[in-house]
Design a protein around this motif. Structure first.
Motif, PDB file in Angstrom:
ATOM      1  N   SER A  34       0.262  -1.306  -0.082  1.00 46.48           N
ATOM      2  CA  SER A  34      -0.113  -0.337   0.286  1.00 46.48           C
ATOM      3  C   SER A  34       1.411   1.030   0.054  1.00 46.48           C
ATOM      4  O   SER A  34       0.671   1.998  -0.601  1.00 46.48           O
ATOM      5  N   THR A  37       2.143   1.525  -3.801  1.00 47.16           N
ATOM      6  CA  THR A  37       1.921   2.050  -5.180  1.00 47.16           C
ATOM      7  C   THR A  37       0.565   3.198  -5.207  1.00 47.16           C
ATOM      8  O   THR A  37       0.273   3.902  -5.699  1.00 47.16           O
ATOM      9  N   LYS A  38       0.143   3.583  -3.663  1.00 49.98           N
ATOM     10  CA  LYS A  38      -0.443   4.506  -2.993  1.00 49.98           C
ATOM     11  C   LYS A  38       0.277   5.809  -2.717  1.00 49.98           C
ATOM     12  O   LYS A  38       1.505   6.296  -2.878  1.00 49.98           O
ATOM     13  N   GLY A  39      -0.326   6.770  -4.065  1.00 49.96           N
ATOM     14  CA  GLY A  39       0.250   8.612  -3.639  1.00 49.96           C
ATOM     15  C   GLY A  39       0.392   8.773  -2.709  1.00 49.96           C
ATOM     16  O   GLY A  39       0.099   8.347  -1.157  1.00 49.96           O
ATOM     17  N   GLU A  40       1.594  10.031  -2.235  1.00 52.86           N
ATOM     18  CA  GLU A  40       2.124  10.565  -1.280  1.00 52.86           C
ATOM     19  C   GLU A  40       0.567  11.282  -0.311  1.00 52.86           C
ATOM     20  O   GLU A  40       0.852  10.563   0.976  1.00 52.86           O
ATOM     21  N   VAL A  41      -0.518  11.370  -0.468  1.00 51.61           N
ATOM     22  CA  VAL A  41      -1.302  12.437   0.387  1.00 51.61           C
ATOM     23  C   VAL A  41      -2.429  10.653   0.831  1.00 51.61           C
ATOM     24  O   VAL A  41      -2.211  10.774   1.982  1.00 51.61           O
ATOM     25  N   GLU A  42      -1.879   9.625   0.124  1.00 45.44           N
ATOM     26  CA  GLU A  42      -2.629   8.577   0.994  1.00 45.44           C
ATOM     27  C   GLU A  42      -2.218   7.788   1.381  1.00 45.44           C
ATOM     28  O   GLU A  42      -2.773   6.787   1.664  1.00 45.44           O
ATOM     29  N   ARG A  43      -1.051   7.915   1.574  1.00 45.86           N
ATOM     30  CA  ARG A  43       0.253   6.894   1.859  1.00 45.86           C
ATOM     31  C   ARG A  43      -0.182   6.992   3.528  1.00 45.86           C
ATOM     32  O   ARG A  43      -0.149   7.555   4.247  1.00 45.86           O
TER      33      ARG A  43
END
Length: 614
Positions: A34, A37-43
C-alpha cells in the motif's frame, strides 16, 4: 509455567514454534504494498513503519540482554548474587511473543485510525499524564491482586519463578496476564487516537519508553547514578531502580509499583531495605576470581552462541543456523570492530564450592589463528595472563587454539617470558588424555591414529602402547616422533601402516572426508582435538571432544560451551578448575604432563562425571 496454570495461559501461536513470526507476514506485505503503490497523500506512514518499529524493539531488547549479561559477568555491582540456570532461559525464551501481540494489534488499530501525523505536542502531553495517573495507579492495584493466592498460582507465579532477573524477565507472562497489561498500556494510546491527538512519536515513543523501563528494572545490576537523586530528590518517587524492583522478586510482598515508586509510598508497601540495597549495589562487592578459562570465538556465527549473544542459541549446542547468514553484515562488522579496538572480554562467571570462575575470550576467530597474525594473538593471550595475575587469579586454563604448539608451544612461551608467574598456566592435556583413554571401548586391541598429532594425541598414543594396545599411524614423521618417546619394551605396539582395517580411530584436527569414507561401517571416531571432526558418515559413531559432565552444585551455568551439550565442560576447562580445587602448584604446559590417574581421580572427587562409559 505457573504452578497451577489458569485459563488462556498458553499463547495462541505457541505450537507454531519458530513459524509464529509468519502471523505478521500478511500485514507486513499489505502495508508495504500500500505504501509503495499509493500516492504521497494517501500513504499511511504509521502502518508502514510498524514492521521496522517491531524490529527496532527486538534489537532494543537484545541490546539490554547483552549489556546485562556482560555486566553481571564482570561487574561488582550485581544486586542478587545468585546464578541463572537453563530452566530459566527456556522459560523466558518466548519473550518476543509480546512484540508479536503488539504488532498484530497495531496493524488492526491503524486500519481504523489512518492518517496520524508525525508529531503532536498535545498528544504527547496527554500520553504522559495518562501514564502517570490511570496507568500507574491501575497497574499498582492489578499487581497487588495478582499476588493473591488464586491469581498468583495460576498466572503471576510464572513471572516470579525468576528470582535472579534478566531484562527479558519483564515481559515473560502467561498470555491472559499479558493481555491485561496490553489493555492497560493501551489507555493512553486509544485515548489520543479517539481524541485525534495521537502521533507517530507519541505511539512509538510510549511503547519504547515502556520497553526501556521494563528492561531497566529487571537487569541484575544497579545502573541509576546516585547524583541524579541528589540533584532531583523527588525522582525517588517518580522513577524506580533495578535494586528497587529486585526486592519485589526476592521479597514478593513489597515494591509493587510499575515504574513510579510513589504508589508504594502512598499505600505503605515500599520495602524498608530499598535505600540500603540501592546504596550497597552502587558500592558493589568485590569478588576475587580463582580460575580463568581463556577461549575465543570459533566461526563468525559463534558470536550469537556466546552467553552475551542470543540467549536461546547460547543455551543450546552450537550448530549453524540458516537465518544467521542474513546477519552477515553484523557478524563481519563485529569482527572488524574487535580486530581494531578489541581486548579480552569476560564471557561468563560460575561458582563451584566457593571457587569463583570466569571465562574470558580473546577477540579473534579460529580462522584468524591460522593466519600470519600469530604475534598479535600471542600478545593478547600474554596480556590476559598478566591481567589475571594482577587480579590474583590462581589458575588460567588455555582453551581451543590458545594453546597451539605452533602458536606458543602449548603455553610454554609465556613461562619463558615471565618465569616468575604466580598464576598457574594449564593446558589441560592430562585430563583430556584420561578422557580419551576411557572413551575407548574395553577389550580394544588396536586403534588407528588419524589427523594432526597434538600434545594430547601424542600422550594418548604413548599411554595406549604402555597398556599393550597397538597404535597404528600412517604418517612417517609422527611415527618417528612417537618411537623416540617410547620405551624399548613398548616400541612393538607402535605400527607404521596405511591400513584402515581398525574400527576405533583416535582423530585430531585435519581428519579428511576421504579417510572417513574409507572407514569400515560401525567405526568409532574418538577425537583428541578441541574441535570435533566434520560428520561425514551416518553409519559410524562420532564421539564428542574430550569433556565431562559438571557437578549439580556448579552455579550459574546457563550457556553451552561451543558444540557441547548442556552442563558439559571441555576437559581443558575442567582441568583448570580441578587444578585450583586441588591447589596444585605446578604449571601444565609445554611438554609437561601431570599424572593421568591422579588428575582423573581428582576430577571425579570434585563431582565431574564422564560422558561415556566405555
Amino acid at each position: 509455567m505457573a504452578s497451577k496454570p489458569g485459563l488462556f495461559t498458553e499463547w495462541p501461536w505457541q505450537r507454531l514454534g519458530s513459524f509464529k513470526y509468519m502471523i505478521l507476514a500478511p500485514w507486513v506485505a499489505h502495508s508495504t504494498y500500500s505504501f509503495v503503490t499509493k500516492g504521497e497523500v494517501e500513504r499511511d506512514l504509521l502502518s508502514f513503519l510498524i514492521f521496522p518499529f517491531l524490529l527496532s524493539r527486538w534489537i532494543h531488547n537484545q541490546i539490554w540482554i547483552s549489556i546485562s549479561r556482560f555486566q553481571t559477568g564482570r561487574s561488582k555491582h550485581k544486586i542478587v548474587h545468585k546464578g541463572i540456570e537453563f530452566e530459566q532461559v527456556d522459560r523466558e525464551a518466548n519473550w518476543d511473543d509480546q512484540i508479536l501481540l503488539n504488532g498484530a494489534a497495531l496493524y488492526v488499530v491503524t486500519k481504523h485510525f489512518p492518517g496520524i501525523s508525525l508529531w503532536r505536542t498535545d498528544g504527547i502531553i496527554i500520553t504522559i499524564l495518562l501514564h502517570v495517573g490511570p496507568v500507574e495507579f491501575l497497574y499498582y492495584w492489578l499487581h497487588r491482586a495478582l499476588h493473591h493466592h488464586y491469581l498468583y498460582s495460576r498466572y503471576h507465579s510464572h513471572h516470579h519463578s525468576s528470582i535472579v532477573t534478566e531484562p527479558i524477565t519483564s515481559v515473560v507472562h502467561p498470555f491472559a496476564e499479558m493481555l491485561i497489561y496490553f489493555i492497560l498500556f493501551a489507555i493512553p494510546l486509544m485515548t489520543t487516537a479517539l481524541s485525534r491527538t495521537a502521533s507517530i512519536v507519541s505511539v512509538y515513543g510510549y511503547m519504547t519508553f515502556i520497553d526501556f523501563m521494563n528492561n531497566l528494572g529487571h537487569c541484575n545490576f544497579e545502573i541509576v547514578p546516585k547524583w541524579l537523586f541528589h540533584i532531583f530528590p523527588t525522582l525517588k518517587y517518580i522513577i524506580y531502580t533495578p535494586s528497587y524492583h529486585s526486592l519485589h522478586h526476592t521479597q514478593f510482598r513489597t515494591n509493587y509499583a510499575l515504574f513510579m515508586p510513589m504508589y508504594d509510598y502512598i499505600y505503605g508497601t515500599v520495602d524498608k531495605s530499598s535505600d540500603d540495597l540501592y546504596e550497597a549495589s552502587l558500592k558493589g562487592k568485590e569478588e576475587r576470581t580463582d580460575v580463568v578459562h581463556l577461549t575465543h570465538p570459533t566461526t563468525l556465527q559463534s558470536i550469537y552462541h556466546l552467553r552475551l549473544g542470543l540467549a536461546s542459541l547460547a543455551s543450546k549446542p552450537h550448530t549453524s543456523k540458516w537465518y544467521l547468514w542474513m546477519m552477515g553484515p553484523i557478524s563481519w562488522g563485529s569482527m572488524l570492530l574487535t580486530w581494531i579496538f578489541g581486548s579480552t572480554f569476560v564471557v561468563e562467571s560460575t561458582t563451584l564450592n566457593k571457587v569463583k570462575m570466569q571465562t574470558w575470550a580473546i577477540p579473534r576467530y579460529s580462522f584468524q589463528y591460522l593466519s600470519c597474525k600469530r604475534a598479535t594473538i600471542n600478545r593478547l593471550i600474554e596480556e590476559a595472563i598478566l591481567e589475571a595475575e594482577r587480579e590474583g587469579v590462581k589458575v588460567l586454563s588455555l582453551g581451543l587454539l590458545n594453546q597451539g604448539e605452533e602458536l606458543n608451544k602449548n603455553g610454554e612461551l609465556y613461562l619463558q617470558r615471565h618465569p616468575g608467574l604466580k598464576i598457574r598456566v594449564v593446558d589441560g592435556s592430562t585430563l583430556a588424555v584420561a578422557i580419551v583413554l576411557r572413551n575407548i571401548p574395553k577389550g580394544t586391541k588396536q586403534v588407528l591414529m588419524r589427523g594432526k598429532l597434538s600434545k594430547t594425541g601424542c600422550a594418548a598414543a604413548l599411554a595406549l602402547c604402555q597398556k599393550g594396545i597397538q597404535v597404528t599411524t600412517a604418517c612417517k614423521d609422527e611415527f618417528e616422533k612417537l618411537k623416540l618417546l617410547l620405551q624399548a619394551e613398548c616400541a612393538s605396539y607402535l605400527v607404521f601402516s596405511d591400513s584402515l582395517n581398525v574400527k576405533t580411530w583416535l582423530v585430531g584436527d585435519g581428519l579428511s572426508e576421504e579417510d572417513q569414507r574409507r572407514a569400515y561401517k560401525g567405526t568409532r571416531f574418538i577425537p583428541f582435538s578441541q574441535f570435533p571432526p566434520k560428520k561425514v558418515r551416518k553409519d559410524c559413531t562420532y564421539y564428542l571432544t574430550p569433556a565431562m559432565k559438571i557437578p549439580k552444585h556448579l552455579e550459574n551455568m546457563h550457556a553451552c560451551e561451543n558444540w557441547l551439550p548442556r552442563r558439559v565442560m571441555s576437559a581443558w576447562r575442567v582441568a583448570g578448575i580441578v587444578h585450583a580445587l586441588e591447589e596444585w602448584d605446578a604449571h601444565e604446559c609445554g611438554d609437561k604432563m601431570l599424572d593421568i590417574e591422579e588428575v582423573w581421580i581428582a576430577a571425579l572427587k570434585h563431582g565431574f562425571l564422564p560422558l561415556f562409559q566405555a
